[in-house]
Design an enzyme around this catalytic site. Sequence first.
Site, PDB file in Angstrom:
ATOM      1  CB  THR A 189     -43.044  -3.670  42.056  1.00  0.00           C
ATOM      2  OG1 THR A 189     -43.512  -4.594  41.071  1.00  0.00           O
ATOM      3  CG2 THR A 189     -41.848  -2.911  41.506  1.00  0.00           C
ATOM      4  CG  ASN A 236     -43.905 -14.240  36.690  1.00  0.00           C
ATOM      5  OD1 ASN A 236     -42.865 -14.614  37.254  1.00  0.00           O
ATOM      6  ND2 ASN A 236     -43.892 -13.369  35.715  1.00  0.00           N
ATOM      7  CD  GLN A 243     -48.225 -15.174  39.694  1.00  0.00           C
ATOM      8  OE1 GLN A 243     -49.333 -15.712  39.829  1.00  0.00           O
ATOM      9  NE2 GLN A 243     -48.086 -14.040  39.022  1.00  0.00           N
ATOM     10  CB  SER A 248     -48.911  -8.844  44.621  1.00  0.00           C
ATOM     11  OG  SER A 248     -49.614  -7.863  43.905  1.00  0.00           O
ATOM     12  CG  HIS A 259     -52.716  -7.091  41.205  1.00  0.00           C
ATOM     13  ND1 HIS A 259     -52.537  -7.313  39.869  1.00  0.00           N
ATOM     14  CD2 HIS A 259     -51.498  -6.802  41.691  1.00  0.00           C
ATOM     15  CE1 HIS A 259     -51.260  -7.139  39.565  1.00  0.00           C
ATOM     16  NE2 HIS A 259     -50.608  -6.832  40.651  1.00  0.00           N
ATOM     17  CB  CYS A 302     -43.973  -6.755  33.705  1.00  0.00           C
ATOM     18  SG  CYS A 302     -44.658  -7.053  35.322  1.00  0.00           S
TER      19      CYS A 302
END
Length: 395
Positions: A78, A156, A184, A204, A206, A332
């Site tokens: 983000t 995603n 992704q 990202s 995680h 989200c």
Amino acid sequence: MTGGAGPAHRVYLDYNASAPLRPAARAAMTDVLAQSGNASSVHEEGRAARAVIERARADIAALLGAEPRAVVFTSGATEAANDLLSPSLGDVGGCADTLLVGASEHPCVIAGHRFAPDRVRVIPVDAAGRIDLDALAAALETIPGRALLALQAANNETGVIQPVAEAARLVHARGGLVACDAVQWAGRGDCRLETLAVDALFISSHKLGGPKGAGAIAFARAGLHIGQPLIRGGGQERGARGGTENTLAIVGFGAAAREAAATMETEYIRLARLRERLEERLRAELPELAIFGGKVARLPNTSAFALSDLTAETLLMALDMAGMAVSSGSACSSGKVRASHVLEAMGVEPALARGALRISFGWASSESDVDRFCETFQKTVRDIRARRASLAART
Ligand code: PLP
């Protein structure tokens, strides 16, 4: 769940929201937990922190086919999107004037960030969820100034893979820039800058099995820069992102990226088989199941589907109580199940979209997880339908 990634009575199938921490990432982080140095300090402790950060940078650069010096660490995707999607992003060709975004982008991209709302154009996707290349070409003809296209490598919610390199060719032919949300796709497929043919991309930690709180931007070449970095301070990350580096998260991120890269090819095949098994088993009992993006190339680990008579909210609660962690569309929006803008952009009927569930697996998932999910899902559907039928018979 296998692999020691969670309690045995739970089946975790929500990797697209966040993957369990890989043991390799945990071990790498444990090793640096006791380090006290700040990577900007010149003493031995500082140099030790700098060394582990640079090792992680090299691992991530290798995954993305970038020069290590062209990788900037952030707090996640983000922040990376907020930084990158700026009219100040530029190179020798100048800065970006208009942002083009695919209609199925993640909310952190579709928000448009530092572009004025009248400088953001949304490019539609087709019924399968892929960007409409004709609409992109038409937009490129009419927009004012230089374009920056923000396009994800894979969605995603549905796992649908975008024709990023084709879209990039169109944009580059008109002198524009392309930034790719590879969150992704990273660690699941070839996400090198050259293969995707993009100017910059971001990922990202995680989602790869690293810790939360780290992400990275990679630039394809020297000279590409963010004129006005979002976070300014002590000049860290070559001035691109101020603030003391999150050594612990970066180290875990690097270890996860290294392992994901090493196992990518075999994992792709294993996960694709798991998804095939899941969809075949579900459809055997529920042939009316609609699978979103089912006719086009998708991530091997993702399946999004719905039954028109059952809402995701009802199913999620029942499945959670039965030990299954799955998602309705994007994480989200979890906690509050709202209609998916991705399915809406694909033209899915609202009643069907309200039932959309997303199953996503990864490094610790096994056939038995998939089988337990299928049995639980089918039983849940049978129970809800039977309850409804008996209520209807009584009224
Ligand atoms: N882009 C995509 C495609 C995602 O799936 C996500 C997270 O769900 C993000 C961006 C945001 O990532 P982060 O959690 O690192 O901010």
